[in-house]
Design an enzyme around this catalytic site. Structure first.
Site, PDB file in Angstrom:
ATOM      1  N   SER A  73      -6.463   5.601  -0.507  1.00  0.00           N
ATOM      2  CA  SER A  73      -6.046   4.414  -1.253  1.00  0.00           C
ATOM      3  C   SER A  73      -6.401   4.703  -2.699  1.00  0.00           C
ATOM      4  CB  SER A  73      -6.795   3.197  -0.752  1.00  0.00           C
ATOM      5  OG  SER A  73      -8.169   3.490  -0.625  1.00  0.00           O
ATOM      6  N   MET A  74      -5.381   4.797  -3.561  1.00  0.00           N
ATOM      7  CA  MET A  74      -5.581   5.065  -4.996  1.00  0.00           C
ATOM      8  C   MET A  74      -7.039   5.370  -5.346  1.00  0.00           C
ATOM      9  SD  MET A  74      -3.845   2.056  -7.216  1.00  0.00           S
ATOM     10  CE  MET A  74      -5.009   0.903  -6.596  1.00  0.00           C
ATOM     11  N   GLY A 128      -7.803   1.712   6.104  1.00  0.00           N
ATOM     12  CA  GLY A 128      -7.846   0.344   6.640  1.00  0.00           C
ATOM     13  C   GLY A 128      -8.529  -0.577   5.652  1.00  0.00           C
ATOM     14  N   ASN A 186       0.817  -1.225   0.000  1.00  0.00           N
ATOM     15  CA  ASN A 186       0.000   0.000   0.000  1.00  0.00           C
ATOM     16  C   ASN A 186       0.852   1.277   0.000  1.00  0.00           C
ATOM     17  OD1 ASN A 186       1.004  -0.063   2.564  1.00  0.00           O
ATOM     18  ND2 ASN A 186      -0.966   0.060   3.618  1.00  0.00           N
ATOM     19  N   HIS A 187       2.110   1.176  -0.368  1.00  0.00           N
ATOM     20  CA  HIS A 187       2.966   2.368  -0.379  1.00  0.00           C
ATOM     21  C   HIS A 187       2.871   3.098  -1.716  1.00  0.00           C
ATOM     22  CE1 HIS A 187       5.441   0.298   2.966  1.00  0.00           C
ATOM     23  NE2 HIS A 187       4.391   0.916   3.434  1.00  0.00           N
ATOM     24  N   SER A 245      -7.583  11.618   0.396  1.00  0.00           N
ATOM     25  CA  SER A 245      -6.717  11.675   1.571  1.00  0.00           C
ATOM     26  C   SER A 245      -7.147  12.919   2.346  1.00  0.00           C
ATOM     27  CB  SER A 245      -5.253  11.806   1.176  1.00  0.00           C
ATOM     28  OG  SER A 245      -4.808  10.632   0.522  1.00  0.00           O
ATOM     29  N   HIS A 280       3.413   6.365  11.565  1.00  0.00           N
ATOM     30  CA  HIS A 280       2.266   5.763  12.247  1.00  0.00           C
ATOM     31  C   HIS A 280       2.493   4.335  12.765  1.00  0.00           C
ATOM     32  CE1 HIS A 280       0.866   5.752   7.804  1.00  0.00           C
ATOM     33  NE2 HIS A 280       1.452   4.603   8.023  1.00  0.00           N
ATOM     34  N   ASN A 281       3.760   3.874  12.805  1.00  0.00           N
ATOM     35  CA  ASN A 281       4.080   2.600  13.484  1.00  0.00           C
ATOM     36  C   ASN A 281       5.273   2.855  14.402  1.00  0.00           C
ATOM     37  OD1 ASN A 281       2.194   1.225  11.981  1.00  0.00           O
ATOM     38  ND2 ASN A 281       3.651   0.113  10.717  1.00  0.00           N
ATOM     39  N   HIS A 332      -4.987   6.528  10.897  1.00  0.00           N
ATOM     40  CA  HIS A 332      -3.861   6.681   9.962  1.00  0.00           C
ATOM     41  C   HIS A 332      -4.255   6.491   8.512  1.00  0.00           C
ATOM     42  CE1 HIS A 332      -3.778   2.384   9.460  1.00  0.00           C
ATOM     43  NE2 HIS A 332      -2.604   2.352   8.915  1.00  0.00           N
TER      44      HIS A 332
END
Lengths: 476, 148
Positions: free
Chosen positions: A375-376, A402, A202-203, A380, A324-325, A399
């Site tokens: 997500s594409m 999901g 998901n990057h 955002s 976020h981690n 974040h």
């Protein structure tokens, strides 16, 4: 997940009283519809987190919570070292310090329109993405350690960006307490040529148009203007972070009985903060945070090179960079007393409110920008930290969207080429080394990010500032 | 997420199973060793079609863990490390187990983006849905979720 498992406190706050071995309550911030869509595992994992030694106040889940490893993704928990508190490799996650940064272009969407195809192609060609890609640097052992110690500051010192960037990165671009000596040779070997790469899954790197402003005061302070275009980068500490996560998870599982810790789930593996293993993990984990910060800084430099070629004179000023981690030591007031706690945020964004001393001087009175990735094809958001957030979940927010659907289901439902064409017809250009990867990451495989952000806003975790629409997505 | 190729042996195969964010890999075989080999093949198939990966270059792998389940995770993580550091994919595996120790050879080739069309990078093997044990028919099964 059945909302009846929880006691409803408000429209967006749900609680479970401690039962069994739980030491504190479990709290979810979400509306009823989001809770219904969550996997049952979120309840199990959140109540498991509440059993860990030294946990303070409650185990929290953000509106985008979903089934993770030990901790739910979207989980927040704080531990007090003086009360036997633990640090958990599972509570940080494998992609240590995965995060988002957003940059101004100063260009309007109308300026970008005729250049969109060229920008998409050049960014895709210039920014390494996908499996097997390598970055522009090959780090010697000495440089590897310097990067792990100094993070984005190391990158800036090597010509990748400027001092001004560091002001807009958490920890001023350099996480203190990093110990490269605690990072294994295997982790370093895996990272040798991965600095400046997006990775996969998901990057992404996206060009996004600001389509709606909700809070003009905060938007002005963040210099966000409707119709302008920003660049967002979502990635983390690449192979190094994963290797550290895997290695310490195993060590913590094996050492848990010796530390007197009974694990309800091996993925919750943890060690007392004050133990040698806990300290070794913190040193290695902080080095991985620096790796992620350096990685996003080098990718930023690559994006700036492309923009300056295609639109000479463009500056990509950094708005902010969030991770976020993480697990970070922070002062928090609990029951009227200030305590230094180790706050784990697994798929959750730090969201400091106005006046927080960790914020850069020019943002301190307004609060921290909170960057929420879509997500594409979906929106955002940029939010701002609130004063109330400190009393909710240790100043934390969601974040992203999901996942709502497995990769299996997604590839059965969508085909990569058809999806790319469909998004192109809506003005969103996708560039990716893998069409199957695109199908697995279909926007429809994710929850509704707008509903997640609404819930975070209504719960007082962070306040909506602006909504962004994707124009170009370079998918890893 | 390619279908398991017919290995000519219905006792020895791999499958995937779903996980909300990631992917489950499962190997089945008449022995623990065969189940570990099939689980490795299942992991390659998360990334690319194993049939397109030529088993040209051998890489030796050793690991050690206190129980079978931790050993499976170690084995898959050792392969992930070799794939990442060498920029390779693997399609043939030979595993031997001696108490807590695993020694193996993995055969593969450097990643060729055009030919292999890799979809995702597997980042780590996890303890989620982790099981190593006997099947109802007396064989062995080895499975876990991998983080992608």
């Amino acid at each position: 997940m059945n909302p009846a498992l929880f006691k409803q406190v408000s429209e967006v706050e749900w609680r479970v009283k401690p039962f069994g071995k739980m030491r504190v309550p479990a709290v979810i911030y979400a509306d009823q519809a989001l809770i219904r869509d969550m996997d049952d595992k979120v309840f199990e994992q959140l109540t498991n987190v509440a059993t860990l030694p030294g946990i303070v106040q409650a185990a929290y889940a953000m509106p985008d919570a979903h089934w993770g490893y030990g901790f739910p993704i979207g989980g927040v928990a704080a531990f007090d070292a003086d009360e036997g508190g633990v640090v958990s490799a599972g509570g940080v996650g494998f992609d240590i310090s995965c995060g988002v940064r957003t940059l101004h272009t100063g260009l309007r969407s109308a300026d970008i329109l005729p250049l969109k195809e060229r920008l998409a192609d050049r960014l895709f060609a210039h920014i390494p993405a996908g499996l097997g890609s390598t970055g522009p640097l090959r780090l010697s052992p000495h440089e590897m350690d310097a990067m792990l110690r100094c993070g984005a500051r190391w990158a800036v010192e090597h010509g990748y960006g400027s001092e001004a960037d560091l002001d807009r990165i958490e920890e001023h671009g350099c996480m203190a307490g990093a110990e490269p000596g605690q990072v294994s040779e295997q982790a370093k070997r895996r990272q040798r040529d991965e600095i400046g790469t997006l990775g996969s899954g998901n990057h992404y790197l996206e060009l996004q148009e600001i389509v709606e402003i909700y809070d003009t005061k905060a938007a002005d302070r963040f210099r966000l203007r409707q119709d302008e275009v920003v660049v967002s980068i979502h990635c983390g500490s690449r192979g190094l972070g994963h290797q550290i996560g895997s290695e310490f998870l195993k060590q913590m599982v094996i050492a848990a009985p010796g530390h007197g810790i009974e694990l309800p789930d091996r993925e919750l593996a943890c060690a007392p903060i004050q133990s040698a293993l806990g300290q070794a993990y913190l040193g290695a984990m902080r080095a991985a945070v620096n790796c992620a910060l350096a990685n996003r800084q080098v990718i930023t430099h690559l994006a700036r090179q492309v923009f300056s070629d295609i639109v000479p004179g463009t500056r990509l000023d950094l708005i902010y960079d969030v991770s976020h981690n993480t697990c970070k030591q922070e002062p928090h007031t609990v029951d009227g007393r200030t305590r230094r706690l180790y706050v784990h945020r697994k798929g959750a964004t730090r969201a400091f409110g106005p006046g927080h001393p960790a914020l850069p001087g020019d943002l301190r009175d307004i609060g921290q920008p909170v960057l929420i990735g879509g997500s594409m094809g979906t929106a955002s958001y940029i939010l701002v930290g609130t004063e109330t957030g400190a009393t909710r979940a240790f100043s934390s927010a969601c974040h992203g969207a999901g996942r709502a659907m497995s990769r299996h289901q997604a590839t059965r439902q969508w085909h990569g080429r058809a999806l790319v064409d469909e998004l192109a017809s809506r003005g969103i250009l996708i560039r990716s080394p893998s069409l199957r990867g695109v199908a697995e990451e279909a926007p429809g495989a994710y929850k509704d990010v707008s509903a997640v952000v609404e819930a975070a806003d209504r719960a007082g975790l962070a306040r909506k500032v602006a909504r962004l629409k994707p124009l170009v997505c370079i998918k890893g | 997420m390619f279908q398991a190729a017919d290995a000519g042996n219905e006792d020895e195969y791999w499958t995937h199973f779903p996980h909300q964010a990631d992917m489950g890999v499962r190997g089945v075989g008449p022995t623990r060793e065969a189940a570990f080999e099939q689980a490795a093949l299942a992991m390659t198939a998360v990334i690319a079609d194993p049939a397109r990966v030529a088993p040209d270059t051998a890489v030796a792998i050793c690991c050690e863990a206190p129980d079978d389940e931790l050993l499976l995770v170690d084995w898959l993580n050792a392969l992930i490390l070799e794939m990442a550091a060498r920029h390779m994919l693997f399609s043939r595996f030979e595993v031997s187990l001696d108490g807590p120790r695993l020694s193996a050879t993995a055969w593969g080739e450097p990643i060729d983006l055009d030919r292999h069309q890799p979809a995702v990078e597997v980042k780590g093997a996890t303890y989620t849905e982790l099981k190593v044990g006997r099947t109802a028919s007396g064989g062995w099964q080895a499975q876990c979720v991998v983080d992608v």
